[in-house]
Design a protein around this motif. Sequence first.
Motif, PDB file in Angstrom:
ATOM      1  N   ARG A 195       0.835  -1.207   0.000  1.00 19.09           N
ATOM      2  CA  ARG A 195       0.000   0.000   0.000  1.00 19.09           C
ATOM      3  C   ARG A 195       0.870   1.257   0.000  1.00 19.09           C
ATOM      4  O   ARG A 195       0.621   2.216  -0.741  1.00 19.09           O
ATOM      5  CB  ARG A 195      -0.913   0.001   1.229  1.00 19.09           C
ATOM      6  CG  ARG A 195      -2.143  -0.872   1.127  1.00 19.09           C
ATOM      7  CD  ARG A 195      -3.096  -0.516   2.268  1.00 19.09           C
ATOM      8  NE  ARG A 195      -4.306  -1.313   2.237  1.00 19.09           N
ATOM      9  CZ  ARG A 195      -4.528  -2.376   2.984  1.00 19.09           C
ATOM     10  NH1 ARG A 195      -3.584  -2.788   3.822  1.00 19.09           N
ATOM     11  NH2 ARG A 195      -5.660  -3.045   2.909  1.00 19.09           N
ATOM     12  N   LEU A 196       1.895   1.266   0.847  1.00 19.48           N
ATOM     13  CA  LEU A 196       2.767   2.428   0.945  1.00 19.48           C
ATOM     14  C   LEU A 196       3.530   2.681  -0.352  1.00 19.48           C
ATOM     15  O   LEU A 196       3.903   3.820  -0.651  1.00 19.48           O
ATOM     16  CB  LEU A 196       3.754   2.243   2.101  1.00 19.48           C
ATOM     17  CG  LEU A 196       3.156   2.200   3.513  1.00 19.48           C
ATOM     18  CD1 LEU A 196       4.226   1.873   4.539  1.00 19.48           C
ATOM     19  CD2 LEU A 196       2.468   3.526   3.845  1.00 19.48           C
ATOM     20  N   MET A 197       3.750   1.626  -1.111  1.00 17.26           N
ATOM     21  CA  MET A 197       4.459   1.763  -2.385  1.00 17.26           C
ATOM     22  C   MET A 197       3.534   2.190  -3.514  1.00 17.26           C
ATOM     23  O   MET A 197       3.960   2.293  -4.667  1.00 17.26           O
ATOM     24  CB  MET A 197       5.144   0.440  -2.744  1.00 17.26           C
ATOM     25  CG  MET A 197       6.231   0.020  -1.768  1.00 17.26           C
ATOM     26  SD  MET A 197       7.623   1.173  -1.744  1.00 17.26           S
ATOM     27  CE  MET A 197       8.283   0.924  -3.370  1.00 17.26           C
ATOM     28  N   GLY A 198       2.246   2.407  -3.202  1.00 12.10           N
ATOM     29  CA  GLY A 198       1.309   2.898  -4.206  1.00 12.10           C
ATOM     30  C   GLY A 198       0.498   1.832  -4.905  1.00 12.10           C
ATOM     31  O   GLY A 198      -0.222   2.137  -5.863  1.00 12.10           O
ATOM     32  N   ILE A 199       0.573   0.594  -4.460  1.00 11.73           N
ATOM     33  CA  ILE A 199      -0.211  -0.485  -5.068  1.00 11.73           C
ATOM     34  C   ILE A 199      -1.633  -0.436  -4.534  1.00 11.73           C
ATOM     35  O   ILE A 199      -1.850  -0.297  -3.329  1.00 11.73           O
ATOM     36  CB  ILE A 199       0.435  -1.861  -4.770  1.00 11.73           C
ATOM     37  CG1 ILE A 199       1.792  -1.967  -5.467  1.00 11.73           C
ATOM     38  CG2 ILE A 199      -0.470  -2.999  -5.220  1.00 11.73           C
ATOM     39  CD1 ILE A 199       2.561  -3.221  -5.140  1.00 11.73           C
ATOM     40  N   ASN A 200      -2.593  -0.521  -5.438  1.00  9.58           N
ATOM     41  CA  ASN A 200      -4.007  -0.527  -5.054  1.00  9.58           C
ATOM     42  C   ASN A 200      -4.331  -1.899  -4.460  1.00  9.58           C
ATOM     43  O   ASN A 200      -4.603  -2.854  -5.189  1.00  9.58           O
ATOM     44  CB  ASN A 200      -4.889  -0.226  -6.258  1.00  9.58           C
ATOM     45  CG  ASN A 200      -6.345  -0.003  -5.863  1.00  9.58           C
ATOM     46  OD1 ASN A 200      -6.848  -0.608  -4.921  1.00  9.58           O
ATOM     47  ND2 ASN A 200      -7.024   0.861  -6.591  1.00  9.58           N
TER      48      ASN A 200
END
Length: 309
Positions: A189-194
């Motif tokens: 999540r923190l890496m931008g993955i939905n």
Amino acid sequence: MSLIGQYVFNGLMLGVIYAMVAVGFTLFFGVLDVIKFSHGDTLMIGAFAGLTASLGMMALDISSPWLRLAAVVIAAIVVTGLLGALIAKFLILPLHKAPPLNTLLATLMLGTVMREAVRLFFPDGSNSQPFPSLLPSGSVELGDLSLRADNVILLLSGIAIIAGVHFLITKTRLGMAIRAVAQDGETARLMGINFEAVVLLTFAIGSAMAALAGVMNGLYYNEINFNVGLLLGVIGFAAAILGGLGNIYGAIIGGFLFAGLQVLGSATLPALIPNIPSAYKDVFAFAVVIMLMAWKPTGLIAEKSSERV
């Protein structure tokens, strides 16, 4: 030798079906650490969706077997893909923080609802339904071994499906996102993955694989029934556990190993115990799996992750 070859081919055919079901269990456990016990009944829904599509094509006076087969496959994939995503969205994700037994019980009850709905509302759903023979009916000669062409096509198709999913998981951006969520959802999540989109797609892929396994099972045996997913679900789950739950390679190996045990049982038990019913091959296979699990509790290929909840 031809008899041995036939046994080997039967084992490979069953192994492909079991491996496809087991991979679904592994995908679900990988992304959310859940056991979706309605997975076998999703397979059954896919098979009945395919049958309905075939009957619809016949009602429209479209008799081409290839067009009907395309309709069967597309209907099975679309219906179960959507079903898997909906189950993840409205049942699995809301229970993600709940105790694991809650999810287990909810999916177990959902499977019963799906099974009974087909039995009650599908026309003559209590009885076995004939599944259309849509593949070529000739034979393939390999020396003294004669194989039905439709079964060879099913085997090669199953292997291609498993290879395709493996390629998707290991070589594509979506696969990288799935593996990232499986490794650590919060970091993903923190890496931008939905996170939610990846979970929904994973459940859709696993459910679609189960649907294709259901269609292959129907084409192989030329019939389906509302209980078809019950045993296949248990076998698929056992294969995933045997191979190492959470490991896609273990799921594939477990599926083929379970099929091999069934074939070994059907070949050897009648010779050792005359007049024994062929159904005892399942008893033999499950008994061996129990012993293997007692010997290797983590599965044949232990999961690489150091900590799983």
